[in-house]
Design a protein around this motif. Structure first.
Motif, mmCIF file in Angstrom:
data_model
loop_
_atom_site.group_PDB
_atom_site.id
_atom_site.type_symbol
_atom_site.label_atom_id
_atom_site.label_comp_id
_atom_site.label_asym_id
_atom_site.label_seq_id
_atom_site.Cartn_x
_atom_site.Cartn_y
_atom_site.Cartn_z
ATOM 1 N N GLU A 161 103.862 14.313 33.754
ATOM 2 C CA GLU A 161 103.158 14.801 32.570
ATOM 3 C C GLU A 161 101.692 15.009 32.902
ATOM 4 O OE1 GLU A 161 102.866 13.823 27.790
ATOM 5 O OE2 GLU A 161 103.914 12.484 29.170
ATOM 6 N N LYS A 319 109.759 7.392 16.019
ATOM 7 C CA LYS A 319 109.907 8.521 16.952
ATOM 8 C C LYS A 319 111.252 9.216 16.798
ATOM 9 C CE LYS A 319 111.533 5.604 20.806
ATOM 10 N NZ LYS A 319 111.383 4.293 20.120
ATOM 11 N N LEU A 320 112.277 8.455 16.368
ATOM 12 C CA LEU A 320 113.610 9.035 16.231
ATOM 13 C C LEU A 320 113.722 9.901 14.979
ATOM 14 C CD1 LEU A 320 115.774 5.935 17.242
ATOM 15 C CD2 LEU A 320 114.976 7.809 18.699
ATOM 16 N N TYR A 322 111.159 11.512 13.622
ATOM 17 C CA TYR A 322 110.178 12.602 13.626
ATOM 18 C C TYR A 322 110.884 13.933 13.880
ATOM 19 C CZ TYR A 322 106.416 15.665 15.189
ATOM 20 O OH TYR A 322 105.555 16.731 15.342
ATOM 21 N N PRO A 324 110.909 17.478 15.298
ATOM 22 C CA PRO A 324 110.127 18.192 16.319
ATOM 23 C C PRO A 324 109.323 19.342 15.734
ATOM 24 C CG PRO A 324 112.326 17.730 17.137
ATOM 25 C CD PRO A 324 112.327 17.354 15.683
ATOM 26 N N ASN A 325 108.029 19.367 16.134
ATOM 27 C CA ASN A 325 107.096 20.428 15.748
ATOM 28 C C ASN A 325 106.799 20.448 14.253
ATOM 29 O OD1 ASN A 325 106.666 21.639 18.381
ATOM 30 N ND2 ASN A 325 108.781 22.368 18.237
ATOM 31 N N TYR A 330 103.444 19.692 18.555
ATOM 32 C CA TYR A 330 103.873 18.363 18.997
ATOM 33 C C TYR A 330 105.381 18.235 18.785
ATOM 34 C CZ TYR A 330 98.972 17.089 19.305
ATOM 35 O OH TYR A 330 97.648 17.043 19.652
ATOM 36 N N GLU A 331 106.102 18.356 19.880
ATOM 37 C CA GLU A 331 107.561 18.252 19.809
ATOM 38 C C GLU A 331 108.002 16.819 19.608
ATOM 39 O OE1 GLU A 331 111.516 19.440 22.471
ATOM 40 O OE2 GLU A 331 109.503 20.047 23.117
ATOM 41 N N ARG A 332 107.218 15.865 20.152
ATOM 42 C CA ARG A 332 107.562 14.444 20.029
ATOM 43 C C ARG A 332 106.320 13.667 19.605
ATOM 44 N NH1 ARG A 332 109.672 15.933 24.914
ATOM 45 N NH2 ARG A 332 107.942 14.922 25.981
ATOM 46 N N ILE A 333 106.501 12.743 18.682
ATOM 47 C CA ILE A 333 105.479 11.784 18.279
ATOM 48 C C ILE A 333 106.134 10.407 18.351
ATOM 49 C CG2 ILE A 333 103.994 10.936 16.432
ATOM 50 C CD1 ILE A 333 102.925 13.463 17.548
ATOM 51 N N TYR A 334 105.568 9.516 19.150
ATOM 52 C CA TYR A 334 106.236 8.246 19.425
ATOM 53 C C TYR A 334 105.877 7.132 18.440
ATOM 54 C CZ TYR A 334 107.558 10.419 23.826
ATOM 55 O OH TYR A 334 108.091 11.268 24.771
ATOM 56 N N HIS A 335 104.724 7.232 17.808
ATOM 57 C CA HIS A 335 104.319 6.169 16.890
ATOM 58 C C HIS A 335 103.284 6.718 15.909
ATOM 59 C CE1 HIS A 335 100.688 5.913 19.352
ATOM 60 N NE2 HIS A 335 101.460 5.769 20.417
#
Length: 436
Positions: A161, A319-320, A322, A324-325, A330-335
């Motif tokens: 990344e 994150k699960l 969320y 995507p976009n 932002y395709e993924r946001i973890y927290h």
């Protein structure tokens, strides 16, 4: 009443040495450092598990742990919620072990000085690597990479990344690096102000040379390197927290004119670097803060809290769930990029409030004891350095969530344990026969 002796006096130095070695290895080989602390907890539980469990029960940590386990039954994804318990329950146990064990050491403040010193020293190579990585990630260096086989080889070795003009070194993200460095910066500043005349010294730790122990010049150098490392991480949050720490030390350390001057110089250097070089390759502007995606991330967390106020959506489920976009780009946001919003969204408001109360109560008691007990300035600042480290963790958590990084999580709980045990440590120091 202070804690009972956990282990035999002959064994305590061995356990302290195990903790020291684990902290030295933690930044570089984190799983070895974590195994060392797991072994430490196992030995202490074997020696005096009843006392440790009693303390955790009386202080409410067992009840909080049970509530977190029950909350997994209401999670959208139960296996993920069960897995995320590892970011909480082992550290509750570590807190109990350290709070009960630290006051039983022969020279607890000397041990705390040793830990803080080694943690400070181990950041030096990390910060040098951060400076090198930041230089290699500059646009000019990247432009020259096709003509330079060495640069091309180094870029191929880089992480998958790309974080742009930001350094992350041995951490998974530049923000995690910045959080780790702000924690150690608090310890570093506490060590710096604890340097007093020989008669007031906390204790001697024999691992380093006499000249290095007596001259605080290396502490100034490490502060400068940490500030440089935070700048190279390109974390706005890290820069703001570092400035806050330096401001606190500058105000509270006015009796040391050189510390005040160095603090002002550090603040000017941070501000000038950000104005001249930007933050992570991004020039300072109003849009850098007004267009921050955190605002949308917080809004999603608030929606989860409104929909599931009691038990939340489940640990690790942000994150699960969320989409995507849903935040453009932002395709993924973890927290949730705020620890309290994140905990309330995933574990529910009652658990978030209870967790904050338990941590806040320990901080209140420790800070009050530190301010009210008459001890030499060197000892006060050594303990204060751990308080400053935990404060940096709390401030950083306003805009980020770093509990998923075990190294940061462990240092945060270690600092909290020192604050929690401060009343017992200070009782020993203020007693007629407890002077070290």
């Amino acid at each position: 009443m202070g804690p009972t002796n956990l282990v035999k006096p002959s064994v305590r130095p061995t356990l302290a040495y195990l903790a020291t070695v684990s902290l030295i290895l933690l930044p570089f080989v984190n799983w070895v450092g974590l195994i060392g602390f797991v072994l430490l907890m196992g030995l202490c539980l074997y020696a005096s598990g009843r006392e440790i469990w009693a303390w955790l029960w009386q202080r409410g940590w067992v009840a909080l742990a049970v509530a977190l386990v029950i909350g997994t039954l209401f999670a959208s994804d139960r296996p993920e919620a069960l897995l995320q318990l590892s970011n909480f329950l082992p550290y509750f146990l570590l807190l109990g072990v350290l709070v009960n064990g630290l006051p039983t050491l022969p020279q607890p403040l000397a041990q705390l000085e040793e830990w803080a010193s080694w943690l400070t020293i181990t950041t030096m190579p990390i910060n040098l690597l951060a400076i090198a990585e930041y230089s290699l990630m500059s646009p000019s260096a990247i432009a020259q990479s096709p003509q330079s086989p060495v640069l091309a080889w180094l870029y191929r070795l880089s992480l998958d990344e790309n974080f742009g003009h930001r350094a992350n070194v041995i951490f998974d993200h530049p923000n995690t690096l910045a959080c780790y460095l702000t924690l150690v910066l608090g310890l570093n500043l506490g060590l710096l102000l604890s340097q007093s005349p020989r008669s007031e010294r906390v204790g001697a730790w024999p691992f380093l040379g006499q000249r290095l122990r007596q001259q605080p010049l290396w502490l100034y150098l490490s502060v400068a390197l940490i500030l440089a490392g935070i700048f190279c991480a390109g974390s706005r949050n890290g820069l703001l927290v570092a400035i806050a720490e330096v401001v606190i030390v500058t105000i509270c350390g006015q009796r040391h004119g050189y510390v005040k001057l160095a603090g002002l110089g550090g603040i000017v250097a941070i501000a000038a670097s950000a104005l001249w070089g930007g933050v992570g390759g991004r020039q300072l502007s109003v849009s850098l803060f007004s267009d921050d995606p955190r605002l949308a991330v917080w809004r999603i967390a608030l929606e989860h809290i409104q929909a599931h106020p009691i038990w939340g959506i489940g640990l690790g489920n942000y994150k699960l769930l969320y989409v995507p976009n849903s935040i453009p780009g932002y395709e993924r946001i973890y927290h949730a990029h705020n620890f309290w919003l994140h905990l309330a969204a995933e574990a529910g408001l009652p658990i978030a409030i209870a967790f904050t109360f338990l941590v806040g109560w320990g901080c209140y008691r420790g800070t009050r004891a530190l301010l009210q007990t008459k001890i030499p300035p060197a000892q006060r600042w050594l303990l204060g350095g751990y308080g400053l480290a935990f404060l940096s963790c709390g401030l950083f958590s306003l805009f980020d969530v770093t509990l998923y990084e075990a190294r940061v999580n462990l240092l945060g709980w270690l600092s909290l344990a020192v604050i929690y045990s401060a009343p017992d440590l200070l009782d020993q120091l203020s007693g007629p026969q407890a002077k070290e």
